[in-house]
Motif scaffolding. Structure first.
Motif, PDB file in Angstrom:
ATOM      1  N   ARG A  90       0.819  -1.213   0.000  1.00 37.31           N
ATOM      2  CA  ARG A  90       0.000   0.000   0.000  1.00 37.31           C
ATOM      3  C   ARG A  90       0.853   1.264   0.000  1.00 37.31           C
ATOM      4  O   ARG A  90       0.546   2.246  -0.692  1.00 37.31           O
ATOM      5  CB  ARG A  90      -0.934  -0.004   1.208  1.00 37.31           C
ATOM      6  N   THR A  91       1.941   1.258   0.753  1.00 36.90           N
ATOM      7  CA  THR A  91       2.804   2.444   0.845  1.00 36.90           C
ATOM      8  C   THR A  91       3.828   2.492  -0.281  1.00 36.90           C
ATOM      9  O   THR A  91       4.066   3.552  -0.872  1.00 36.90           O
ATOM     10  CB  THR A  91       3.527   2.463   2.201  1.00 36.90           C
ATOM     11  N   SER A  92       4.422   1.371  -0.602  1.00 36.88           N
ATOM     12  CA  SER A  92       5.492   1.345  -1.611  1.00 36.88           C
ATOM     13  C   SER A  92       4.951   1.518  -3.023  1.00 36.88           C
ATOM     14  O   SER A  92       5.621   2.089  -3.881  1.00 36.88           O
ATOM     15  CB  SER A  92       6.270   0.033  -1.516  1.00 36.88           C
ATOM     16  N   PRO A  94       1.494   2.849  -4.216  1.00 41.49           N
ATOM     17  CA  PRO A  94       0.133   3.331  -3.926  1.00 41.49           C
ATOM     18  C   PRO A  94      -0.834   3.211  -5.109  1.00 41.49           C
ATOM     19  O   PRO A  94      -2.022   2.922  -4.911  1.00 41.49           O
ATOM     20  CB  PRO A  94       0.352   4.802  -3.538  1.00 41.49           C
TER      21      PRO A  94
END
Length: 292
Positions: A90-92, A94
């Motif tokens: 989710r963060t790496s 998006p």
């Protein structure tokens, strides 16, 4: 003791066999030759494009190939990422997260595949309208025999469409699922557009066929053809049935027009081919495409 971030490789991979190296070389040469011929044909205005300037034709053609490439690779990524925990990227990644969240919601992946298939055919049809050569085309002063083999037959265009627009992204998608679709082009131009095409109802006849097939070939009670999550409301059911009926009517009309053209000899089938043979060949090719 601190371990190195990238441990040294003690064993170098052996080079590929000579036969594979030969195939890599001649395939690359064929691709480059096809690219040069198609580009030259467009710039010399030897194609059937109706756009006002050859540079515009070349730009639109390149965009369509890039769009097709994202469709082909993107589907592999969305299918392959189904079992992966979305929170892990989710963060790496998006935008990959947004793509998979939308595509994996309910039955959206099935809807995406339906809409994407129409989009693929539409884009391939568009490339033919832009890069198909005119009759008696002259490109780079090459002999007419070479032009007939490479351009008039569509071989060069097939090489560009299949290699660049399909296979390159498909092979990359098997190793780079997270990276390939981590962009807004995939999110907007492929995922959203494919779902919008499916929502329009143009292709809802496939759900009628799916429902009939399920009834005939499964012992269990068939599920609803479109949704396997929450049951549709009355309004949603009416809307779904209306779109399905509309799609079936369009499909019936398309079959009627196509078969009439085949029987009346109003197609580009080979000269001397009987009408019945054209119909049999057409149905056979349709069956092969369906299995593929």
């Amino acid at each position: 003791m601190t371990l190195p971030l990238f441990p040294p490789h003690h064993h170098q991979q052996p080079p590929p066999p000579v036969s594979n190296q030969f195939k890599y070389a001649y395939s690359t040469l064929l691709w480059l030759l096809s690219l040069i011929l198609i580009t030259a044909a467009i710039l010399q205005e030897q194609t059937v494009s109706n756009l006002p300037h050859p540079l515009l034709t070349l730009a639109v053609f390149g965009f369509l190939i890039a769009w097709l490439s994202m469709m082909e690779g993107g589907q592999g990524c969305l299918v392959g990422l189904q079992p992966i925990d979305k929170e892990s990227y989710r963060t790496s990644h998006p935008l990959t997260f947004q793509n998979t969240t939308l595509a994996h919601k309910g039955d959206n992946l099935e809807r995406f595949i339906v809409g994407r298939q129409f989009l693929v055919v539409l884009v391939v049809f568009g490339t033919n309208l832009l890069a198909g050569t005119v009759e008696d085309a002259t490109v780079l002063g090459l002999p007419s025999t070479m032009i007939q083999i490479a351009l008039d037959s569509g071989l060069a265009l097939m090489m560009i469409t299949i290699s660049t627009g399909q296979l390159m992204s498909q092979t990359n998608s098997s190793d780079c699922m997270l990276d390939l679709i981590n962009n807004r082009f995939m999110l907007v131009m492929v995922t959203h557009v494919s779902l919008a095409i499916e929502w329009s109802g143009l292709l809802h006849a496939v759900y009628a066929v799916k429902y009939i097939f399920t009834q005939c070939f499964t012992a269990d009670a068939p599920q609803q053809p479109e949704s396997t999550t929450a049951p549709r409301t009355t309004a949603q059911q009416v809307f779904f049935v209306a779109r399905t009926m509309f799609s079936v009517a369009l499909l019936a009309l398309a079959w009627a027009v196509t078969l009439a053209a085949l029987f009346q000899g109003q197609t580009d089938a080979w000269d001397g081919l009987p009408a019945w043979a054209s119909v049999v060949l057409f149905l056979g090719l349709m069956a092969v495409v369906g299995f593929l």
